[in-house]
Scaffold this active site. Structure first.
Site, PDB file in Angstrom:
ATOM      1  CD  GLU A  41      86.751   6.759  48.430  1.00 17.92           C
ATOM      2  OE1 GLU A  41      87.111   7.856  47.729  1.00 17.92           O
ATOM      3  OE2 GLU A  41      85.914   6.782  49.403  1.00 17.92           O
ATOM      4  CG  ASP A 188      53.178  26.472  65.307  1.00 16.85           C
ATOM      5  OD1 ASP A 188      52.137  26.937  65.766  1.00 16.85           O
ATOM      6  OD2 ASP A 188      53.469  26.375  64.215  1.00 16.85           O
ATOM      7  NE  ARG A 195      56.311  11.775  65.831  1.00 20.38           N
ATOM      8  CZ  ARG A 195      56.135  10.698  66.842  1.00 20.38           C
ATOM      9  NH1 ARG A 195      56.146   9.537  66.806  1.00 20.38           N
ATOM     10  NH2 ARG A 195      56.221  11.638  67.951  1.00 20.38           N
ATOM     11  CD  GLU A 280      59.695  22.406  58.975  1.00 23.09           C
ATOM     12  OE1 GLU A 280      58.866  22.603  60.031  1.00 23.09           O
ATOM     13  OE2 GLU A 280      60.152  21.222  58.916  1.00 23.09           O
TER      14      GLU A 280
END
Length: 354
Positions: A41, A188, A195, A280
């Site tokens: 607002e 991993d 990105r 994930e």
């Protein structure tokens, strides 16, 4: 919608957009860009200037009536001289609610739209956190046509290639936080960052969350050392206190009770203000999520090849009734991104009759 422009940037606040209309002309627009900055607002009124006097303000969520990091929006609307406010949905947050009554007390007409569902959908995660104390959970798995996620246990694999990475980028950019298990960090060493199309890091990054039951990942992992985004370690009471103290110099540490299962971890994130959580998961974490009925949306990204005798996406037992599957999820959306297929599934128990 204006509010959508800030998706992934406003937590722990909701997405809100506002339009000021004088006669048949839009004279001001605004949205809440991130927590700590003015609300929608205020931006819309500044854009409208003197044209706001006597105009109608259309806002997706009931204007706030409390002093938080910014002053109440109801005061700004009254000071600007708007004559009418049309609201998409009521604010369920007891701390901020009451804006409509304050506006009416100031002599401003207030009207709520007949169907608030589109506006509720805009802030589904925030509304879930307000109602239940836990975030909306989206899980994402990248896999082969035969539902394999890696060629060998604890081995990094790019099953869905650049197109799968693009899907992941889009999902991360919409999330308040991205969660992986400690095992995924070990296997991993992911960055868990967003990105841009130019491969540069986005200005606003989701919170990175590492879920720990007992064994902590090494302190040299990228999520603790690259400085690209804040990292939170969500550790059960089974994790070693001394190791956690060492990590606390590089990450925020939250504790959760493993006896509460994954719901305990979700409640800890809800208290931390996370409304939209992207998970994930590897096979073990996906299995735990499924067993806890903790997945609101499940996104599958499938590449067009077979992986053979590799690691399956799911490590649990089948949902079955006699010789048929119990269909716990319903397909909501499907499409193609580059050379992968993407399907979004919603939990039947949360979809109602829609």
């Amino acid at each position: 919608m204006l509010a959508e422009r800030a998706r992934g940037r406003t937590w722990p606040n909701p997405l809100v957009g506002c339009v000021i209309v004088a006669g048949d002309r839009i004279v001001g627009e605004g949205y809440h860009p991130r927590a700590g900055e003015p609300h929608a607002e205020v931006f819309a009124l500044a854009d409208a200037g003197e044209a706001a006097r006597g105009a109608t303000a259309y806002v997706t969520l009931e204007p706030c009536a409390h002093h938080g990091k910014t002053p109440p929006c109801v005061d700004a609307l009254a000071a600007a001289g708007v004559s009418r406010v049309v609201v998409g949905m009521r604010d369920p947050n007891a701390e901020a609610a009451g804006g409509a009554d304050r506006l009416r007390a100031a002599g401003i007409d207030v009207e709520f739209v007949g169907d608030p569902r589109p506006f509720a959908g805009l802030n589904a995660g925030w509304l879930k956190r307000i109602a239940t104390g836990t975030p909306l959970v989206t899980a994402k798995s990248g896999m082969s046509l035969d539902a394999r996620v890696a060629f060998a246990p604890a081995q990094r694999a790019s099953m869905t290639g650049p197109s799968g990475l693009e899907v992941t980028r889009r999902l991360r950019s919409r999330a308040d936080a991205v969660l992986v298990s400690a095992a995924t960090v070990v296997a991993d060493d992911p960055a868990l960052t967003v990105r841009n199309a130019s491969r540069t890091h986005a200005e606003v990054q989701p919170l990175r969350v590492v879920l720990v039951r007992e064994t902590l990942p090494h302190a040299d992992a990228r999520v603790f050392t690259d400085g690209r985004a804040p990292t939170l370690v969500l550790a059960s009471e089974l994790a070693d206190e001394q190791d956690l103290r060492l990590l606390s110099a590089r990450a925020t540490v939250l504790r959760w009770g493993s006896s509460d299962g994954f719901q305990g971890a979700l409640r800890a994130l809800g208290v931390h203000g996370v409304s939209e959580l992207l998970v994930e998961p590897g096979p073990r974490l996906l299995t735990a999520l499924w067993a806890a009925d903790a997945i609101d949306e499940y996104v599958t990204v499938t590449a067009g090849g077979m992986a053979g005798a590799a690691v399956p996406v799911f490590a649990g037992t089948a949902d079955r009734e006699s010789d048929a599957l119990i269909k716990r999820m319903k397909p909501l959306e499907a499409g193609i991104v580059g050379d992968v297929s993407v399907t979004v599934w919603g939990a039947q128990s949360r979809l109602g009759d829609e």
